[in-house]
Design an enzyme around this catalytic site. Structure first.
Site, short mmCIF file in Angstrom:
data_model
loop_
_atom_site.label_atom_id
_atom_site.label_comp_id
_atom_site.label_asym_id
_atom_site.label_seq_id
_atom_site.Cartn_x
_atom_site.Cartn_y
_atom_site.Cartn_z
N HIS A 1 1.33 4.05 8.35
CA HIS A 1 1.96 4.42 9.61
C HIS A 1 3.32 5.09 9.41
O HIS A 1 3.85 5.72 10.32
CB HIS A 1 2.07 3.23 10.57
CG HIS A 1 3.09 2.19 10.21
ND1 HIS A 1 2.78 1.00 9.61
CD2 HIS A 1 4.43 2.17 10.39
CE1 HIS A 1 3.87 0.28 9.44
NE2 HIS A 1 4.90 0.97 9.91
N ASP B 1 -3.30 0.18 6.02
CA ASP B 1 -1.92 0.56 6.27
C ASP B 1 -1.17 0.81 4.96
O ASP B 1 -0.05 0.32 4.75
CB ASP B 1 -1.19 -0.51 7.09
CG ASP B 1 0.09 0.03 7.72
OD1 ASP B 1 0.22 1.26 7.83
OD2 ASP B 1 0.96 -0.78 8.08
N SER C 1 9.26 -1.33 7.02
CA SER C 1 7.87 -0.95 6.77
C SER C 1 7.71 -0.36 5.38
O SER C 1 8.45 0.55 4.99
CB SER C 1 7.41 0.10 7.79
OG SER C 1 7.18 -0.49 9.03
#
Length: 289
Positions: A131, A167, A238
């Site tokens: 992402h 992811d 992230s």
């Protein structure tokens, strides 16, 4: 968990309900601000000189190598248990600030989104989240860059592997011959083991926290393996590394899940539990040799 930073707007809104009981102060870390600003200026030069890989080209690589093995060969190395202080510097030298550059719509400056990543091969192979390279916002990004703790800026030149279901993204950066400090990957993740996390939550650069792996589970959308951890992280973390007490990667920071008591999506009750979710290294190992 990407933080899109726009330095033009420093206005902060505090709810009246909290203002009376909680003191809110804007105490932003100076070294973090200097780090991000210096990186932004260097990125601005690279973009102006067209010495970067256009984001649209990276999208082509992403689609071409979707769910593909990166072909990167890694050698497993034994590691000794580290103290907390040793762990910080072990992580710092391999953790990266990942930023997508975009032109601000309210000023002439180039800005950087904020995310995290880490090195897995000394020749410039890094890991972050899918992402991070496939943002859902409406900004028109110029390129993608990785910055190490010394402020060196590396251009992301290729997407070697991209997995939306897990992811994960494995990227190549241009190091111009410089060898980077790689984190070793563990063979597996163990429930209950002590872990450390490093990332850049809310622009708090190279921020380390500690916890344990609290459980293994599958996500609700695709039934893909995930781990829950008790180490803290937030927006901007992230793609950051989750390592065991020997400094081996056991996971990759991915998302948070909030659980409320007596509420629904519109009228939530009290926050009862904030679950920190990471992608287990057993999944990452599927995309390397």
């Amino acid at each position: 968990m990407i933080l899109v930073v726009n330095s033009c707007n420093s206005t902060k809104k505090v709810s009246e309900a909290h203002h009376a009981s909680i003191e809110i102060s804007d105490d932003e870390s100076e070294n973090s601000t200097e780090f991000v600003n210096a990186a932004r200026l260097e990125v601005d030069k690279l973009v102006a000189a067209n010495e970067h890989t256009p984001f649209e080209k990276l999208k082509e690589y992403r689609d071409k190598n979707f769910e593909a093995n990166s072909g990167v060969e890694l050698t497993r190395t034994e590691q000794t248990k580290k103290t907390g202080n040793q762990m910080y510097y072990h992580l710092q030298k391999s953790t990266l600030y990942i930023g997508s550059s975009y032109l601000c719509d309210r000023c002439p400056n180039v800005h950087l989104s904020a995310a995290s990543g880490f090195v897995i091969h000394e020749d410039g192979v890094i890991v972050t989240n899918y992402h991070v390279i496939a943002p859902k916002d409406k900004f028109e990004y110029d390129g993608l860059f990785a910055i190490d703790h010394e402020g060196n800026v590396y251009v992301v030149t290729e997407v070697l592997s991209a997995s939306k279901s897990n992811d994960l993204a494995i990227l190549k950066v241009e190091t111009k011959g410089k060898k980077l400090n790689a984190l070793p990957l563990a063979e597996n993740e163990l429930i209950g083991e002590d872990i450390y996390v490093m990332g850049h939550p809310f622009k708090n650069t190279f921020f380390m926290t500690k916890g344990i792996i609290s459980r293994k589970h599958v996500n609700s959308k695709g039934g893909n393996p995930r781990i829950s951890i008790t180490a803290e992280f937030g927006l901007g973390a992230s793609g950051g590394p989750v390592v065991n007490d020997s400094g081996q990667v056991v996971g990759v920071v991915s998302a948070t899940r909030a659980h409320y008591y007596g509420g629904n999506s519109k009228h939530k009750g009290d926050l009862q539990l904030l679950v920190k979710v990471a992608v287990p290294v057993s999944q990452l190992n599927k995309y390397v040799q």
